[in-house]
Scaffold this motif. Structure first.
Motif, PDB file in Angstrom:
ATOM      1  N   ALA A 176       0.830  -1.207   0.000  1.00  0.00           N
ATOM      2  CA  ALA A 176       0.000   0.000   0.000  1.00  0.00           C
ATOM      3  C   ALA A 176       0.861   1.253   0.000  1.00  0.00           C
ATOM      4  O   ALA A 176       0.541   2.250  -0.678  1.00  0.00           O
ATOM      5  N   SER A 177       1.956   1.223   0.750  1.00  0.00           N
ATOM      6  CA  SER A 177       2.866   2.372   0.791  1.00  0.00           C
ATOM      7  C   SER A 177       3.447   2.662  -0.588  1.00  0.00           C
ATOM      8  O   SER A 177       3.568   3.824  -0.998  1.00  0.00           O
ATOM      9  N   GLU A 178       3.803   1.606  -1.309  1.00  0.00           N
ATOM     10  CA  GLU A 178       4.354   1.790  -2.661  1.00  0.00           C
ATOM     11  C   GLU A 178       3.286   2.292  -3.628  1.00  0.00           C
ATOM     12  O   GLU A 178       3.548   3.178  -4.453  1.00  0.00           O
ATOM     13  N   LEU A 179       2.091   1.731  -3.545  1.00  0.00           N
ATOM     14  CA  LEU A 179       1.014   2.133  -4.446  1.00  0.00           C
ATOM     15  C   LEU A 179       0.635   3.605  -4.256  1.00  0.00           C
ATOM     16  O   LEU A 179       0.307   4.301  -5.214  1.00  0.00           O
ATOM     17  N   GLU A 180       0.677   4.076  -3.021  1.00  0.00           N
ATOM     18  CA  GLU A 180       0.303   5.461  -2.749  1.00  0.00           C
ATOM     19  C   GLU A 180       1.299   6.461  -3.331  1.00  0.00           C
ATOM     20  O   GLU A 180       0.985   7.653  -3.449  1.00  0.00           O
ATOM     21  N   GLN A 181       2.486   5.970  -3.696  1.00  0.00           N
ATOM     22  CA  GLN A 181       3.480   6.846  -4.333  1.00  0.00           C
ATOM     23  C   GLN A 181       3.299   6.909  -5.850  1.00  0.00           C
ATOM     24  O   GLN A 181       3.968   7.688  -6.533  1.00  0.00           O
ATOM     25  N   MET A 182       2.376   6.083  -6.356  1.00  0.00           N
ATOM     26  CA  MET A 182       2.170   6.002  -7.802  1.00  0.00           C
ATOM     27  C   MET A 182       0.969   6.847  -8.227  1.00  0.00           C
ATOM     28  O   MET A 182       0.084   7.153  -7.433  1.00  0.00           O
ATOM     29  N   GLU A 183       0.952   7.194  -9.502  1.00  0.00           N
ATOM     30  CA  GLU A 183      -0.161   7.963 -10.076  1.00  0.00           C
ATOM     31  C   GLU A 183      -1.018   7.032 -10.933  1.00  0.00           C
ATOM     32  O   GLU A 183      -0.532   6.078 -11.532  1.00  0.00           O
ATOM     33  N   GLY A 184      -2.325   7.334 -11.007  1.00  0.00           N
ATOM     34  CA  GLY A 184      -3.205   6.563 -11.857  1.00  0.00           C
ATOM     35  C   GLY A 184      -4.386   5.976 -11.120  1.00  0.00           C
ATOM     36  O   GLY A 184      -4.622   6.273  -9.942  1.00  0.00           O
ATOM     37  N   ASP A 185      -5.117   5.113 -11.822  1.00  0.00           N
ATOM     38  CA  ASP A 185      -6.316   4.487 -11.263  1.00  0.00           C
ATOM     39  C   ASP A 185      -5.945   3.159 -10.599  1.00  0.00           C
ATOM     40  O   ASP A 185      -5.239   2.336 -11.196  1.00  0.00           O
ATOM     41  N   PHE A 186      -6.434   2.955  -9.388  1.00  0.00           N
ATOM     42  CA  PHE A 186      -6.099   1.743  -8.623  1.00  0.00           C
ATOM     43  C   PHE A 186      -6.488   0.473  -9.368  1.00  0.00           C
ATOM     44  O   PHE A 186      -5.716  -0.493  -9.411  1.00  0.00           O
ATOM     45  N   GLU A 187      -7.700   0.459  -9.946  1.00  0.00           N
ATOM     46  CA  GLU A 187      -8.212  -0.741 -10.620  1.00  0.00           C
ATOM     47  C   GLU A 187      -7.346  -1.141 -11.807  1.00  0.00           C
ATOM     48  O   GLU A 187      -7.223  -2.323 -12.124  1.00  0.00           O
ATOM     49  N   GLU A 188      -6.748  -0.167 -12.462  1.00  0.00           N
ATOM     50  CA  GLU A 188      -5.908  -0.459 -13.619  1.00  0.00           C
ATOM     51  C   GLU A 188      -4.488  -0.838 -13.218  1.00  0.00           C
ATOM     52  O   GLU A 188      -3.872  -1.734 -13.805  1.00  0.00           O
ATOM     53  N   ILE A 189      -3.973  -0.148 -12.229  1.00  0.00           N
ATOM     54  CA  ILE A 189      -2.568  -0.328 -11.848  1.00  0.00           C
ATOM     55  C   ILE A 189      -2.338  -1.540 -10.954  1.00  0.00           C
ATOM     56  O   ILE A 189      -1.343  -2.256 -11.113  1.00  0.00           O
ATOM     57  N   SER A 190      -3.258  -1.800 -10.014  1.00  0.00           N
ATOM     58  CA  SER A 190      -3.014  -2.829  -8.996  1.00  0.00           C
ATOM     59  C   SER A 190      -2.765  -4.242  -9.542  1.00  0.00           C
ATOM     60  O   SER A 190      -1.864  -4.927  -9.036  1.00  0.00           O
ATOM     61  N   PRO A 191      -3.510  -4.727 -10.566  1.00  0.00           N
ATOM     62  CA  PRO A 191      -3.224  -6.090 -11.055  1.00  0.00           C
ATOM     63  C   PRO A 191      -1.804  -6.251 -11.584  1.00  0.00           C
ATOM     64  O   PRO A 191      -1.117  -7.237 -11.291  1.00  0.00           O
ATOM     65  N   VAL A 192      -1.357  -5.254 -12.370  1.00  0.00           N
ATOM     66  CA  VAL A 192      -0.001  -5.304 -12.924  1.00  0.00           C
ATOM     67  C   VAL A 192       1.028  -5.156 -11.806  1.00  0.00           C
ATOM     68  O   VAL A 192       2.046  -5.864 -11.773  1.00  0.00           O
ATOM     69  N   PHE A 193       0.748  -4.252 -10.880  1.00  0.00           N
ATOM     70  CA  PHE A 193       1.651  -4.011  -9.753  1.00  0.00           C
ATOM     71  C   PHE A 193       1.837  -5.275  -8.917  1.00  0.00           C
ATOM     72  O   PHE A 193       2.968  -5.645  -8.559  1.00  0.00           O
ATOM     73  N   LEU A 194       0.740  -5.960  -8.596  1.00  0.00           N
ATOM     74  CA  LEU A 194       0.817  -7.165  -7.777  1.00  0.00           C
ATOM     75  C   LEU A 194       1.552  -8.283  -8.503  1.00  0.00           C
ATOM     76  O   LEU A 194       2.313  -9.038  -7.882  1.00  0.00           O
ATOM     77  N   ASN A 195       1.333  -8.386  -9.812  1.00  0.00           N
ATOM     78  CA  ASN A 195       2.063  -9.407 -10.580  1.00  0.00           C
ATOM     79  C   ASN A 195       3.559  -9.131 -10.571  1.00  0.00           C
ATOM     80  O   ASN A 195       4.381 -10.050 -10.461  1.00  0.00           O
ATOM     81  N   ASN A 196       3.926  -7.863 -10.674  1.00  0.00           N
ATOM     82  CA  ASN A 196       5.347  -7.495 -10.644  1.00  0.00           C
ATOM     83  C   ASN A 196       5.973  -7.741  -9.272  1.00  0.00           C
ATOM     84  O   ASN A 196       7.188  -7.915  -9.156  1.00  0.00           O
ATOM     85  N   LYS A 197       5.130  -7.731  -8.248  1.00  0.00           N
ATOM     86  CA  LYS A 197       5.590  -7.937  -6.876  1.00  0.00           C
ATOM     87  C   LYS A 197       5.479  -9.397  -6.429  1.00  0.00           C
ATOM     88  O   LYS A 197       5.647  -9.701  -5.246  1.00  0.00           O
ATOM     89  N   SER A 198       5.222 -10.257  -7.367  1.00  0.00           N
ATOM     90  CA  SER A 198       4.996 -11.672  -7.044  1.00  0.00           C
ATOM     91  C   SER A 198       6.158 -12.294  -6.270  1.00  0.00           C
ATOM     92  O   SER A 198       5.961 -12.970  -5.255  1.00  0.00           O
ATOM     93  N   ASP A 199       7.375 -12.067  -6.736  1.00  0.00           N
ATOM     94  CA  ASP A 199       8.552 -12.640  -6.068  1.00  0.00           C
ATOM     95  C   ASP A 199       8.718 -12.071  -4.661  1.00  0.00           C
ATOM     96  O   ASP A 199       9.040 -12.801  -3.716  1.00  0.00           O
ATOM     97  N   PHE A 200       8.503 -10.758  -4.523  1.00  0.00           N
ATOM     98  CA  PHE A 200       8.598 -10.128  -3.210  1.00  0.00           C
ATOM     99  C   PHE A 200       7.563 -10.714  -2.247  1.00  0.00           C
ATOM    100  O   PHE A 200       7.880 -11.002  -1.084  1.00  0.00           O
ATOM    101  N   ILE A 201       6.337 -10.893  -2.729  1.00  0.00           N
ATOM    102  CA  ILE A 201       5.264 -11.433  -1.880  1.00  0.00           C
ATOM    103  C   ILE A 201       5.598 -12.844  -1.415  1.00  0.00           C
ATOM    104  O   ILE A 201       5.461 -13.176  -0.228  1.00  0.00           O
ATOM    105  N   LYS A 202       6.058 -13.685  -2.341  1.00  0.00           N
ATOM    106  CA  LYS A 202       6.383 -15.068  -1.989  1.00  0.00           C
ATOM    107  C   LYS A 202       7.560 -15.137  -1.007  1.00  0.00           C
ATOM    108  O   LYS A 202       7.533 -15.905  -0.051  1.00  0.00           O
ATOM    109  N   GLU A 203       8.577 -14.337  -1.286  1.00  0.00           N
ATOM    110  CA  GLU A 203       9.766 -14.341  -0.425  1.00  0.00           C
ATOM    111  C   GLU A 203       9.437 -13.825   0.979  1.00  0.00           C
ATOM    112  O   GLU A 203       9.865 -14.396   1.984  1.00  0.00           O
ATOM    113  N   THR A 204       8.663 -12.735   1.056  1.00  0.00           N
ATOM    114  CA  THR A 204       8.293 -12.162   2.348  1.00  0.00           C
ATOM    115  C   THR A 204       7.374 -13.101   3.115  1.00  0.00           C
ATOM    116  O   THR A 204       7.498 -13.238   4.341  1.00  0.00           O
TER     117      THR A 204
END
Length: 207
Positions: free
Chosen positions: A35-63
């Motif tokens: 959420a902290s990272e997303l709040e630093q980004m510009e744009g619509d949540f519904e459009e950005i969040s799916p791509v953002f979460l996919n890009n963060k897949s490795d971080f999520i699994k590792e954490t």
């Protein structure tokens, strides 16, 4: 981008359903970071969040793995630190004193008839409570290992040591019984005070 409570809830649901982050406390840690990272980004949540979460897949699994391991490690530390504590030793001495005097008054057969299953019966309520938490939507990463280790030790009494004490001399019998009885009593303290206090005051990533 300002995130709403609904947006936070969507991230939480995605972690649970898509990425398999089952533990509530682990999801809170990851959601806070994402959420902290997303709040630093510009744009619509519904459009950005799916791509953002996919890009963060490795971080999520590792954490997720890191926090699960940290929770498991801490639950073991809490258990064994308490078993070798002064409080545990003093409680053990009190239980030995009580058991020995009761046996002296009533006899070993009477004591076994009414007390030999107490180390299993006494922790039953907390075990039921922990079982509920394990299967609840807000189960925490330290619950399963903590409950598993403690109950495994107590089960050795039921399947192994109870048969030994029924045949052993009073000296050995009282020592074995008192250890497991003390563990049954300490089970409540270790969960409600030690474990909860740690996870309230400390960040798992700092372990």
């Amino acid at each position: 981008m300002k995130l709403s409570k609904e947006n936070i809830s969507q991230i939480d649901n995605a972690l649970f359903k898509k990425f398999g982050v089952f533990y509530y406390d682990v999801r809170l840690e990851i959601v806070d970071h994402l959420a902290s990272e997303l709040e630093q980004m510009e744009g619509d949540f519904e459009e950005i969040s799916p791509v953002f979460l996919n890009n963060k897949s490795d971080f999520i699994k590792e954490t997720n793995l890191q926090l699960n391991n940290a929770g498991s490690r801490w639950s073991k530390i809490v258990l064994f630190k308490n078993i070798f504590s002064i409080k545990y030793l003093l409680t053990f001495i009190v239980v030995v004193f009580f058991s020995y005097n009761l046996i002296s008054l009533k006899g070993k057969e009477w004591f076994l008839e009414y007390f030999d299953f107490m180390p299993i019966i006494l922790p039953a309520p907390i075990s039921i409570f922990l079982l509920y938490e394990i299967f609840s939507s807000k189960r925490k990463s330290y619950i399963l290992p903590f409950a598993g280790i403690t109950n495994t030790i107590l089960m050795t009494y039921l399947f192994i040591f109870i048969h030994i004490i029924r045949k052993a001399d009073v000296f050995y019998f009282v020592g074995i019984f008192s250890f497991f009885m003390t563990l049954a009593l300490a089970y409540y303290y270790m969960y409600f005070f030690s474990v909860r206090q740690h996870f309230k005051e400390n960040n798992l990533l700092k372990l």
